[in-house]
Design an enzyme around this catalytic site. Structure first.
Site, short mmCIF file in Angstrom:
data_model
loop_
_atom_site.label_atom_id
_atom_site.label_comp_id
_atom_site.label_asym_id
_atom_site.label_seq_id
_atom_site.Cartn_x
_atom_site.Cartn_y
_atom_site.Cartn_z
N HIS A 148 0.83 -1.15 -0.10
CA HIS A 148 -0.14 0.01 -0.05
C HIS A 148 0.92 1.23 0.12
CE1 HIS A 148 -0.45 0.92 4.64
NE2 HIS A 148 0.96 0.76 4.33
N CYS A 167 5.83 6.22 4.78
CA CYS A 167 4.31 5.44 4.21
C CYS A 167 3.96 5.93 2.64
CB CYS A 167 3.38 5.38 5.27
SG CYS A 167 3.64 4.47 6.65
N HIS A 173 4.92 0.14 -0.25
CA HIS A 173 5.61 -0.75 0.56
C HIS A 173 4.60 -1.84 1.05
CE1 HIS A 173 3.64 2.01 3.41
NE2 HIS A 173 3.68 1.05 4.16
N HIS A 175 3.13 -5.14 3.97
CA HIS A 175 2.96 -5.69 5.10
C HIS A 175 2.13 -7.07 5.12
CE1 HIS A 175 3.21 -1.86 7.31
NE2 HIS A 175 2.51 -1.16 6.18
N ASP A 210 -5.46 -10.41 -0.66
CA ASP A 210 -4.22 -11.17 -0.81
C ASP A 210 -3.28 -10.84 -1.74
OD1 ASP A 210 -2.30 -12.56 0.72
OD2 ASP A 210 -3.25 -14.29 0.04
N HIS A 211 -1.95 -10.57 -1.41
CA HIS A 211 -1.01 -10.25 -2.87
C HIS A 211 -1.52 -9.28 -3.72
CE1 HIS A 211 0.74 -13.79 -0.65
NE2 HIS A 211 1.77 -13.73 -1.48
N GLU A 255 -1.26 -4.40 11.49
CA GLU A 255 -0.32 -4.06 10.00
C GLU A 255 0.83 -4.41 10.60
OE1 GLU A 255 -0.92 -0.32 7.68
OE2 GLU A 255 0.44 0.17 9.23
NI NI Z 1 2.15 0.79 5.63
#
Ligand code: NI
Length: 265
Positions: A148, A167, A173, A175, A210-211, A255
């Site tokens: 995200h 961020c 980046h 998570h 997801d992914h 997160e």
């Molecule tokens: Ni983040």
């Protein structure tokens, strides 16, 4: 009033008459010999802390009371069910929690036993509020990986960097998110089917996020910033109304192990 939580871990060795005492309560006590059932009972007590000690109840006293009065309930009843070859569904787990609650109710002085939750693996638990024992709260954790970027198109680049820091990295980046989904179901109702519950979460949430690159691949995040707060709300919107007759109760999204957000609708 404060609410104090204590987790008591124990093991049930189904077919051994003398399981042994155990000397590592952090792992489980009784320890369990060979392959055994590991359980964790979370006890929540409510009372004001005593002015002289700062304690609500000494946690050693909680452990002692739970091991003396609640663990035998689980041990004996679970062994009984297994010996008879009986499935231990949510209705039977609820009966165990109710019985444990009855045995523990008067064991903590002025502190009120507010809630019991039984965890039978690190990712699933069933909780009961002692003042409303006709409802059960089932929680299970799921995992997804996603990219995200926290960015508001209405801000200047400098403003985005100032508000969101690293961020706001333009290429994003990642998570590994954890999502805990909690549903509320009547204790007397039909057993919640875990497989069906998981299928709903997988189909309506996991496959969506997801992914994925949340900002690009998930339409809802083209207009909303995919913060952990907004992801929790989004997860709620994806799942609410889908567990009939159970009701969605809460979504918690982690997160990282230090940052999480809960949403109750
Ligand atoms: Ni983040």
């Amino acid at each position: 009033m404060v609410r104090l939580g204590r987790q008591v871990r124990f093991s049930i060795t189904p077919f051994l008459d003398t399981p042994g005492p155990g000397f590592n309560a952090y792992a489980s006590k009784p320890a369990g010999e060979g392959l055994s059932l590991f359980l964790e009972l979370a006890v929540e007590l409510v009372a004001p802390a005593a002015p002289q000690t700062g304690l609500l109840v000494n946690v050693s006293d909680i452990d002692r009371a739970v091991r003396r009065h609640a663990v035998p309930v689980f041990t004996e009843r679970v062994r009984e069910h297994l010996r008879r070859g009986e499935h231990i569904g949510f209705d039977r787990i609820a009966a165990l929690l109710r019985q444990a609650g009855t045995h523990l109710g008067d064991k903590f002085g002025p502190a009120r036993l507010e809630r019991l939750a039984l965890k039978w693996n690190p990712f699933r638990k069933l909780a009961m509020d002692m003042n409303a024992p006709d409802l059960l709260y089932f929680s299970e954790k799921f995992e997804f990986a996603a990219t995200h970027k926290l960015w508001n198109d209405g801000f200047s680049e400098a403003q985005n960097l100032r508000v969101f820091g690293k961020c706001a990295n333009p290429t994003g980046h990642g998570h590994n998110y954890l999502v805990e989904v909690t549903v509320r179901t009547p204790a007397a109702g039909p057993d919640l089917e875990v497989g069906r519950f998981e299928q709903v979460v997988d189909e309506h949430l996991m496959q969506v996020v997801d992914h994925k690159n949340l900002n690009v691949d998930v339409p809802a995040f083209r207009t909303r910033i995919p913060t952990v707060e907004n992801i929790a709300v989004f997860a709620w919107e994806c799942l609410v109304g889908r567990f009939d007759p159970a009701q969605l109760h809460c979504i918690t999204v982690w997160e990282s192990d230090r940052t999480y957000c809960s949403y109750y609708g």
